[in-house]
Design a protein around this motif. Sequence first.
Motif, mmCIF file in Angstrom:
data_model
loop_
_atom_site.group_PDB
_atom_site.id
_atom_site.type_symbol
_atom_site.label_atom_id
_atom_site.label_comp_id
_atom_site.label_asym_id
_atom_site.label_seq_id
_atom_site.Cartn_x
_atom_site.Cartn_y
_atom_site.Cartn_z
ATOM 1 N N GLY A 191 -1.824 4.298 5.535
ATOM 2 C CA GLY A 191 -2.097 2.911 5.219
ATOM 3 C C GLY A 191 -1.361 1.951 6.137
ATOM 4 N N PRO A 192 -1.491 0.629 5.864
ATOM 5 C CA PRO A 192 -0.913 -0.380 6.752
ATOM 6 C C PRO A 192 0.517 -0.783 6.410
ATOM 7 N N GLN A 193 1.126 -0.168 5.393
ATOM 8 C CA GLN A 193 2.487 -0.539 5.013
ATOM 9 C C GLN A 193 3.456 -0.227 6.167
ATOM 10 N N PRO A 194 4.551 -0.962 6.267
ATOM 11 C CA PRO A 194 5.449 -0.857 7.423
ATOM 12 C C PRO A 194 5.883 0.559 7.770
ATOM 13 N N ALA A 195 6.247 1.350 6.769
ATOM 14 C CA ALA A 195 6.730 2.704 7.053
ATOM 15 C C ALA A 195 5.645 3.551 7.717
ATOM 16 N N GLU A 196 4.417 3.432 7.231
ATOM 17 C CA GLU A 196 3.318 4.214 7.805
ATOM 18 C C GLU A 196 2.933 3.700 9.189
ATOM 19 N N MET A 197 2.996 2.393 9.371
ATOM 20 C CA MET A 197 2.717 1.852 10.705
ATOM 21 C C MET A 197 3.725 2.391 11.720
ATOM 22 N N LYS A 198 4.989 2.429 11.341
ATOM 23 C CA LYS A 198 6.021 2.946 12.234
ATOM 24 C C LYS A 198 5.751 4.402 12.585
ATOM 25 N N ARG A 199 5.356 5.193 11.565
ATOM 26 C CA ARG A 199 5.082 6.609 11.803
ATOM 27 C C ARG A 199 3.880 6.787 12.737
ATOM 28 N N MET A 200 2.802 6.055 12.470
ATOM 29 C CA MET A 200 1.589 6.222 13.282
ATOM 30 C C MET A 200 1.785 5.725 14.711
ATOM 31 N N LEU A 201 2.547 4.678 14.880
ATOM 32 C CA LEU A 201 2.843 4.201 16.234
ATOM 33 C C LEU A 201 3.643 5.248 17.014
ATOM 34 N N ALA A 202 4.604 5.872 16.342
ATOM 35 C CA ALA A 202 5.409 6.910 16.996
ATOM 36 C C ALA A 202 4.544 8.115 17.375
ATOM 37 N N GLU A 203 3.638 8.499 16.485
ATOM 38 C CA GLU A 203 2.760 9.636 16.790
ATOM 39 C C GLU A 203 1.812 9.307 17.933
ATOM 40 N N THR A 204 1.362 8.055 17.985
ATOM 41 C CA THR A 204 0.520 7.634 19.099
ATOM 42 C C THR A 204 1.275 7.740 20.416
ATOM 43 N N ASP A 205 2.550 7.351 20.405
ATOM 44 C CA ASP A 205 3.372 7.474 21.617
ATOM 45 C C ASP A 205 3.441 8.926 22.079
ATOM 46 N N GLN A 206 3.610 9.831 21.133
ATOM 47 C CA GLN A 206 3.671 11.255 21.475
ATOM 48 C C GLN A 206 2.340 11.733 22.057
ATOM 49 N N ASN A 207 1.241 11.292 21.445
ATOM 50 C CA ASN A 207 -0.083 11.694 21.927
ATOM 51 C C ASN A 207 -0.352 11.156 23.329
ATOM 52 N N LEU A 208 0.047 9.907 23.563
ATOM 53 C CA LEU A 208 -0.165 9.315 24.885
ATOM 54 C C LEU A 208 0.658 10.037 25.947
ATOM 55 N N ALA A 209 1.881 10.405 25.593
ATOM 56 C CA ALA A 209 2.722 11.146 26.537
ATOM 57 C C ALA A 209 2.107 12.513 26.838
ATOM 58 N N ALA A 210 1.573 13.167 25.805
ATOM 59 C CA ALA A 210 0.941 14.474 26.001
ATOM 60 C C ALA A 210 -0.308 14.347 26.864
ATOM 61 N N ARG A 229 0.846 -1.193 0.000
ATOM 62 C CA ARG A 229 0.000 0.000 0.000
ATOM 63 C C ARG A 229 0.885 1.248 0.000
ATOM 64 N N ALA A 230 0.431 2.269 -0.734
ATOM 65 C CA ALA A 230 1.233 3.488 -0.861
ATOM 66 C C ALA A 230 0.552 4.712 -0.260
ATOM 67 N N THR A 231 -0.646 4.555 0.242
ATOM 68 C CA THR A 231 -1.409 5.682 0.778
ATOM 69 C C THR A 231 -0.880 6.113 2.139
ATOM 70 N N SER A 232 -0.794 7.414 2.344
ATOM 71 C CA SER A 232 -0.487 7.928 3.681
ATOM 72 C C SER A 232 -1.579 7.474 4.641
#
Length: 496
Positions: free
Chosen positions: A446-465, A441-444
């Motif tokens: 989406g479930p592709q590894p690069a996007e999963m890594k990005r969304m997981l990192a952003e979730t960590d930031q949101n949880l910390a906030a 998948r190429a959509t921002s």
Amino acid sequence: MMSALTLSTGTAQAQAQSEARRDEFYWLGEINKASLVINSSQGLLDPALAPRIAQGLDKVLKDGARPGAKRPTLVITFEPLLIEAAGVEATLMHAGRSSQDMLSTVRAAVMRDELLALAEQLRTTTATLRAVAEAQQDTIVPNYTNGVAAQPNSYGHYLLGFVAGFERDAERLRQAYARLDRSPMGTTVLNGTSWPLDRDRMAAYLGFPAKVDNAYDAAQISAAEMPVEIGAVATSIALHTGAFIQDVMVQYAQPRPWILLREGDGNTYVSSAMPQKRNPGLLNDTRGQASMVLTLAMGRAIAAHNIPPGMNDPKSVRDNAEVITRTVATLRNLDRILKALVIDRDRALEELNSDWTASQEIADELMRTYKLPFRVGHHFASEVVGYAKAHDIRPSDFPYAEAQRIYRETLAEMKLPVGELPMSEAQFRAALDPAAIVRNRATSGGPQPAEMKRMLAETDQNLAAQQRWISDHRQAIDTALARLDADFAQVLAKAK
């Protein structure tokens, strides 16, 4: 001016108090402390009387703290105890006050604590969702639309969709909290008072960063509106919870589910008559809790509906707090569900490969690589699926020759030039690989590894906030109450 040691001790006491449930009696006590300190320092109450009144108030509060003691929740039932302990002169504190603004303040303070407790559990459950999402990001499962298997997806990506929903719930909660976190004290009943009360200092002592500006709004409009808004926050959380549970329940209707609850620990229970059954009790209970949250939350709007301003119908602390208490319990059980999930990756992939949830990729590939109009490719893929279902053929077993035939017939039906299926047999089969579809998948978003890594990192930031927000607001309240206790203690000391 109090010392750092005094403030530190007071803060510790306030923090200990915040760990317990701060009820209406507690907040009536704090309001009386603040009124005593402020009014005596401003000359609205004779400073010579203040120590004796403080001593009586201190006795009332200590008596109320004893096990099994009565803790009055109304101004008219609290005040007689104060009169008994300190004399009728204690009512001189009541200058410019009313049960309307006092109880509005009590309700706001109680619900403020409740919302912080909800924010904490929401953050905890969201963090668990995020952890399961990371662990299951390579698990490929069917996703459904209209109750029908639709596309393959990463289960981790699916869970991050719920994380996004709960993050919006957390945002709604913070916005509601900001509107709730305003002090009504000093507005009396409708239009204020002729007494020059220091509303800002009162708000600061009680941990409110602001005050309700309009005196009529304070007890008549805002006090009835906020329970409805808080109910809306609870409704959204319950809807997200229920949707997730129902999606899991779909699997329980299958002979061979790919997702179950781990047995034991109260997660499942056996049937009294049918030995093969393992009923998902935790799922059923949590869904029932979510439904009760919706019932109570909608009740807040019904209670506030079609009544004149100022009526008490929607203002019950017990009823309004119950909405939040039930929501916290629902989220706590959802956390248990997430930790008890047993996901069979092979079985999920088997289900995908036994159905045609990857068929859209055929149409996408024909358009992306061979510039075939999407609707033509979609019709071709649909005809392939129709033929396969009619002849009970799995995607991996579909005859390439039949695909070629259907493609030619599709071109003729669409009145396009005759041609051969441009996809090789290897390309045709690769397009039906669920794991490859998810991976490529190429959509921002989406479930592709690069996007999963990005969304997981952003979730960590949101949880910390979120955690910082919760901690900061709890600390602000505790510090304010510690300051009030220290200043009250100085008045009290003069009575000894």
